[in-house]
Design an enzyme around this catalytic site. Structure first.
Site, mmCIF file in Angstrom:
data_model
loop_
_atom_site.group_PDB
_atom_site.id
_atom_site.type_symbol
_atom_site.label_atom_id
_atom_site.label_comp_id
_atom_site.label_asym_id
_atom_site.label_seq_id
_atom_site.Cartn_x
_atom_site.Cartn_y
_atom_site.Cartn_z
ATOM 1 N N HIS A 91 0.827 -1.213 0.000
ATOM 2 C CA HIS A 91 0.000 0.000 0.000
ATOM 3 C C HIS A 91 0.858 1.258 0.000
ATOM 4 O O HIS A 91 0.343 2.363 -0.007
ATOM 5 C CB HIS A 91 -0.920 -0.025 1.231
ATOM 6 N N LYS A 135 3.253 4.352 -1.174
ATOM 7 C CA LYS A 135 3.390 5.208 -2.351
ATOM 8 C C LYS A 135 4.677 6.009 -2.197
ATOM 9 O O LYS A 135 4.718 7.015 -1.493
ATOM 10 C CB LYS A 135 2.209 6.170 -2.520
ATOM 11 N N ASP A 175 16.666 9.971 -8.974
ATOM 12 C CA ASP A 175 18.103 10.235 -8.940
ATOM 13 C C ASP A 175 18.663 10.298 -7.521
ATOM 14 O O ASP A 175 19.722 10.897 -7.297
ATOM 15 C CB ASP A 175 18.427 11.547 -9.670
ATOM 16 N N HIS A 203 -9.538 10.674 1.257
ATOM 17 C CA HIS A 203 -8.598 9.574 1.101
ATOM 18 C C HIS A 203 -7.301 9.836 1.860
ATOM 19 O O HIS A 203 -6.358 9.061 1.781
ATOM 20 C CB HIS A 203 -8.307 9.346 -0.389
ATOM 21 N N LYS A 223 -4.323 10.511 4.745
ATOM 22 C CA LYS A 223 -3.756 9.833 5.903
ATOM 23 C C LYS A 223 -2.726 10.777 6.517
ATOM 24 O O LYS A 223 -1.517 10.571 6.409
ATOM 25 C CB LYS A 223 -3.083 8.509 5.518
ATOM 26 N N ASP A 274 0.335 19.119 18.383
ATOM 27 C CA ASP A 274 0.932 20.348 18.887
ATOM 28 C C ASP A 274 1.405 21.203 17.715
ATOM 29 O O ASP A 274 0.713 21.291 16.698
ATOM 30 C CB ASP A 274 2.020 20.043 19.905
#
Length: 403
Positions: free
Chosen positions: A113, A115, A120, A292, A294, A299
């Site tokens: 899952h 991404k 380079d 979608h 996350k 603080d």
């Protein structure tokens, strides 16, 4: 938590595909030596086709291009799409591809899952955005609200090493100079002095790292906690820690799905509302389009952006990657953005509404919560296999292309 904190990184928050895809595609177009790409989903739409053409162009000018996709999330690319990449020299691999049974995909759990994109060894991208047009506003009402970050600095070496470790090729590819980041061009960054740690979750050496980072930061919170999460169904410790924070006066805000792409997920999240609201946790449902994201902030310095939801799949089964970031500027930008969502694009959830019919839903809530929380362990009872990488197509070698 074996990962090390890296200081003096540049970081830029990218909101939705409108920010993410131009930045990613520009970086790929400028690649000189190496492109390492991990993703859960590539669709053969306008975004997926543009990605394909840019990767083909990079491979043809001599850039080493390696793509790792999930065998479940990216299961429907056509043979022509894959063959064009392979013919250009792109190395394509799938994480745990499985055959269909009666037309149904069977590899539901333990997914790749993450991404991650590294160009380079100089610029990296981490977040929750897949390569699909449904992350763009012009997709329509079901376009996703999502986040990623673009980074330069010492943290990029950790991103690169994480991908190479998954590809099992770290011993065969040449390491870059220790101080390569001093030669990198600056970003249009939110900050250039961010401290970061790459936090991954796997089913071997790092099964609880992301959850432990969350718990440590939540326990230390003194002023504010804001979590925006697509699929929110954490375990006992995280729920209890959120309630404890609210009880000691921390302003705890959850931004959750109000227009879900998966209605069952929102139902599960709503089972927890009364438990949290009664101790002062504020809950907002984002209703403009599917959420979608996350992301979270605690603080005025701690933030996280990545692929991990706070649900059983992400916390107990999937391979995930989050950046934990200590930086006041990024924290404040993310806070202002999420506050704007709460004020203008969300509906606040009140306890009075949640309590309607609660008496008959209470047993359902109890049973559902305990079933879903223990589901990863139950999934482990099923016949298991070791997830593997498999070439989608064998890339042609340069010598073959000249014959």
């Amino acid at each position: 938590m074996n990962s090390q904190w890296r200081a003096d990184n540049q970081v830029q928050l990218l909101i939705n595909g409108e920010d993410y895809f131009p930045s990613v595609f520009a970086a790929i177009d400028c690649a000189r030596e190496e492109i390492l790409l991990e993703t859960f989903i590539i669709f053969e739409d306008k975004v997926g086709r543009q990605l394909q053409q840019l990767l083909i162009g990079a491979a043809r000018r001599g850039v080493r291009v390696q793509m790792l996709v999930d065998g479940y999330g990216t299961a429907d690319l056509s043979h022509d799409y894959l063959q064009a990449l392979s013919d250009a020299g792109v190395r394509l691999q799938a994480f745990d591809p499985r055959p269909r049974r009666l037309g149904m995909r069977t590899n539901l759990f333990r997914r790749l899952h993450r991404k991650i994109l590294v160009i380079d060894g100089e610029v990296g991208f981490v977040g929750g955005i897949n390569y699909s047009a449904d992350h763009l506003a012009d997709f329509g009402p079901m376009a996703k609200q999502d986040y990623a970050v673009q980074v330069r600095g010492p943290i990029v070496a950790d991103l690169r090493q994480a991908t190479l470790a998954l590809l099992a090729e770290s011993a065969t590819l040449q390491r870059r100079s220790r101080h390569w980041w001093q030669r990198a061009l600056p970003l249009d960054a939110d900050s250039d002095q961010a401290s970061m740690v790459l936090c991954i979750r796997d089913n071997q050496d790092h099964p609880n790292d992301i959850e432990r980072h969350y718990l440590k930061a939540l326990t230390a919170a003194r002023e504010r906690i804001t979590i925006a999460n697509a699929y929110f169904f954490p375990g006992y410790r995280l729920l209890r820690t959120l309630r404890d924070a609210a009880r000691r006066g921390v302003k705890v805000t959850l931004v959750l799905q109000g227009m879900p792409d998966m209605p069952l997920v929102r139902l599960c999240s709503r089972l927890l509302y009364n438990y949290l609201l009664r101790d002062g946790v504020r809950i907002f449902e984002y209703c403009e389009r599917p959420l979608h994201g996350k992301v979270a902030l605690i603080d005025r310095h701690w933030s996280t952006v990545g692929s991990s939801n706070l649900d059983p799949l992400s916390l107990s089964l999937n391979l995930e990657a989050n950046l934990i970031i200590r930086d006041e500027s990024l924290n404040e930008r993310l806070h202002e953005h999420l506050q704007d969502l709460c004020v203008h694009r969300c509906k606040p959830v009140c306890r009075q509404r949640v309590m309607r019919g609660y008496w008959w839903r209470a047993p359902l809530i109890f049973l559902t919560f305990h079933f879903i929380r223990h589901f990863p362990a139950m999934a482990g009872w099923l016949p298991a296999h070791v997830p593997r990488l498999k070439p989608l197509l064998h890339a042609r070698q340069p010598a073959e292309k000249t014959t």
